[in-house]
Design an enzyme around this catalytic site. Structure first.
Site, PDB file in Angstrom:
ATOM      1  N   GLY A  53      22.606 -18.955  17.642  1.00  0.00           N
ATOM      2  CA  GLY A  53      22.975 -20.327  17.973  1.00  0.00           C
ATOM      3  C   GLY A  53      22.210 -21.275  17.048  1.00  0.00           C
ATOM      4  CB  ALA A  54      23.389 -24.246  15.191  1.00  0.00           C
ATOM      5  NE  ARG A  93      23.490 -15.287  12.170  1.00  0.00           N
ATOM      6  CZ  ARG A  93      24.179 -15.566  13.272  1.00  0.00           C
ATOM      7  NH1 ARG A  93      23.550 -15.944  14.374  1.00  0.00           N
ATOM      8  NH2 ARG A  93      25.491 -15.450  13.288  1.00  0.00           N
ATOM      9  CD  GLN A 206      28.607 -14.542  19.784  1.00  0.00           C
ATOM     10  OE1 GLN A 206      29.748 -14.123  19.961  1.00  0.00           O
ATOM     11  NE2 GLN A 206      28.066 -14.621  18.590  1.00  0.00           N
ATOM     12  CG  ASP A 247      27.321 -22.321  14.037  1.00  0.00           C
ATOM     13  OD1 ASP A 247      26.317 -21.753  14.495  1.00  0.00           O
ATOM     14  OD2 ASP A 247      28.421 -22.315  14.617  1.00  0.00           O
ATOM     15  CG  ASN A 257      31.749 -23.568  16.782  1.00  0.00           C
ATOM     16  OD1 ASN A 257      30.523 -23.558  16.904  1.00  0.00           O
ATOM     17  ND2 ASN A 257      32.551 -23.281  17.787  1.00  0.00           N
ATOM     18  CE  LYS A 258      29.989 -16.908  16.409  1.00  0.00           C
ATOM     19  NZ  LYS A 258      29.350 -16.164  15.286  1.00  0.00           N
TER      20      LYS A 258
HETATM   21  O1  MRU Z   1      26.712 -16.163  15.701  1.00  0.00           O
HETATM   22  P1  MRU Z   1      26.056 -17.092  16.664  1.00  0.00           P
HETATM   23  O2  MRU Z   1      26.099 -16.635  18.073  1.00  0.00           O
HETATM   24  O3  MRU Z   1      24.698 -17.548  16.220  1.00  0.00           O
HETATM   25  O4  MRU Z   1      27.025 -18.328  16.525  1.00  0.00           O
HETATM   26  C1  MRU Z   1      26.661 -19.581  16.800  1.00  0.00           C
HETATM   27  C2  MRU Z   1      27.386 -20.005  17.967  1.00  0.00           C
HETATM   28  O5  MRU Z   1      26.984 -19.648  19.057  1.00  0.00           O
HETATM   29  C3  MRU Z   1      28.570 -20.831  17.909  1.00  0.00           C
HETATM   30  O6  MRU Z   1      29.196 -20.960  16.714  1.00  0.00           O
HETATM   31  C4  MRU Z   1      28.307 -22.100  18.645  1.00  0.00           C
HETATM   32  O7  MRU Z   1      29.490 -22.593  19.096  1.00  0.00           O
HETATM   33  C5  MRU Z   1      27.587 -23.121  17.841  1.00  0.00           C
HETATM   34  S1  MRU Z   1      25.899 -22.872  17.815  1.00  0.00           S
HETATM   35  C6  MRU Z   1      25.348 -24.205  18.658  1.00  0.00           C
END
Ligand code: MRU
Length: 366
Positions: A53-54, A93, A206, A247, A257-258
């Site tokens: 998560g960011a 990352r 997630q 992100d 975003n994801k």
């Molecule tokens: O791969 P992750 O779990 O680190 O991905 C990030 C996320 O959880 C999502 O993209 C999320 O919607 C944004 S992070 C605040």
């Protein structure tokens, strides 16, 4: 956030200055905490998604810099060792800009006019400040974003507001509160009737393992759905609002975003469902405008697509769900162009996903 009645953050320091995280790989089945002792261990925890998560990986990297300074205090090449650790943490990352933002902020704090003990103290205070800010900003996002939910609730005359979210932009993705979920928690705590559609979020799930767990913990009504269900629900008027996290968001409002967020945004536009992206200012990349061209997209192992991890009896097991020999492609994120985003919810308020309006809230970035 409370877990079994106890208040928790996702990363914290104990009075003995040890740094602790919740190891999210075991959720929702086991609540496991882990001490992170070195900057290298922190880089592994970020890369292998013990923390994710960011906002949280930003805070984790800030504490990683503190750990690097603690390890380096006794070495001759003090600054060199810290800079190397900075490089490793940033490389862990690539997509969430918070990581680089936090490490750069820490690097700017160290100075060769101070002793290593003084630098250590400054890095510790800054890591703590980054974590506190992250929680405070997410809390403000909740206050601003909940007005959107309240307005829809008023139009629905007390019927629950149906909100769809993708992945986990909850308190587990930050230090506390979350970005996309903060408005939901705020509205729910204020008695606004609501219900959350939780995308499972393949391949790492997630949504299923983290967002559903959080919402359940907080008592928020929710339903888990397969990733491909959102469009159908929107066509049938069963989604009032989409809120996702981000992100990295460009100064023109394109949002990474994801993976899968873009498809939800297309479906939302086609069905006139408003889609908001919630983010603290640490998630803006002020140096770029074109997200599709300039946001680096993480590619992870294809095994995350081919295998699913889950609980079998008491054991966490990995199960193969595809022919072992089939190749798999696994992009972690996609970019939703600003034109598909109704608005951005930030700690300073809500704005359009457009440079001029973003700069209205952040005039110092002009
Ligand atoms: O791969 P992750 O779990 O680190 O991905 C990030 C996320 O959880 C999502 O993209 C999320 O919607 C944004 S992070 C605040």
């Amino acid at each position: 956030m409370r877990v079994q009645g106890q208040p928790y953050r996702t990363i914290w320091m104990e009075p003995d200055d040890s740094v602790w995280i919740i190891d999210q790989r075991f959720l929702p089945h086991r609540f496991v905490t882990q001490e992170v002792r070195t900057a290298d261990e922190m880089a592994v925890a970020i890369r292998e998604m013990h923390v994710r998560g960011a906002g949280l990986i930003g805070a984790a990297a800030a504490f990683g810099m503190y750990l690097a300074a603690r390890e380096s205090a006794a070495t001759g090449d003090y600054f060199e060792t810290i800079r190397k650790a900075a490089g490793k943490l940033i490389a862990a990352r690539p997509t969430a800009v918070n990581l680089e933002w936090a490490v750069t902020r820490q690097l700017a704090m160290i100075s060769d006019t101070r002793s290593s003990a003084e630098n250590l103290q400054v890095l510790k205070q800054t890591a703590q400040a980054i974590a506190d800010e992250d929680a405070a900003f997410c809390h403000s996002i909740g206050l601003h974003g909940s007005t959107l939910i309240r307005d829809i609730a008023q139009k629905k005359n007390g019927a629950p507001v149906n909100i769809l979210t993708h992945c986990n932009a909850g308190w587990l993705a930050f230090v506390d509160y979350g970005s996309a979920t903060a408005p939901i928690y705020e509205a729910f705590d204020n008695g606004i009737p609501l219900h959350v559609w939780v995308d499972e979020t393949r391949p790492r799930n997630q949504g299923a393992s983290l967002t559903a767990w959080e919402l359940l913990n907080h008592g928020v009504p929710h339903t888990l759905i397969a990733d491909n269900t959102g469009g159908h629900l929107m066509q049938h008027g069963r989604v009032d609002l989409v809120i996702t996290g981000a992100d990295r968001v460009t100064r023109a409002g394109d949002a990474a975003n994801k993976i899968g967020t873009y498809l939800k945004a297309l479906a939302a536009q086609a069905n006139n469902v408003p889609l908001y992206v919630a983010l603290p200012s640490s998630t803006f990349d002020w140096n770029i405008r074109d997200g599709i061209r300039d946001i680096p997209i993480e590619e992870r192992s294809g095994n995350e697509v081919k295998y699913i991890t889950g609980l079998h009896g008491n054991e966490l097991v990995e199960v193969l769900v595809a022919p072992e020999k089939s190749p798999a492609l696994n992009y972690g994120f996609d970019v939703t162009p600003a034109a598909l985003i109704t608005g951005l919810i930030t700690e300073r308020g809500i704005c359009a996903a457009a440079e001029a309006d973003i700069l209205r809230l952040f005039p110092e970035k002009r």
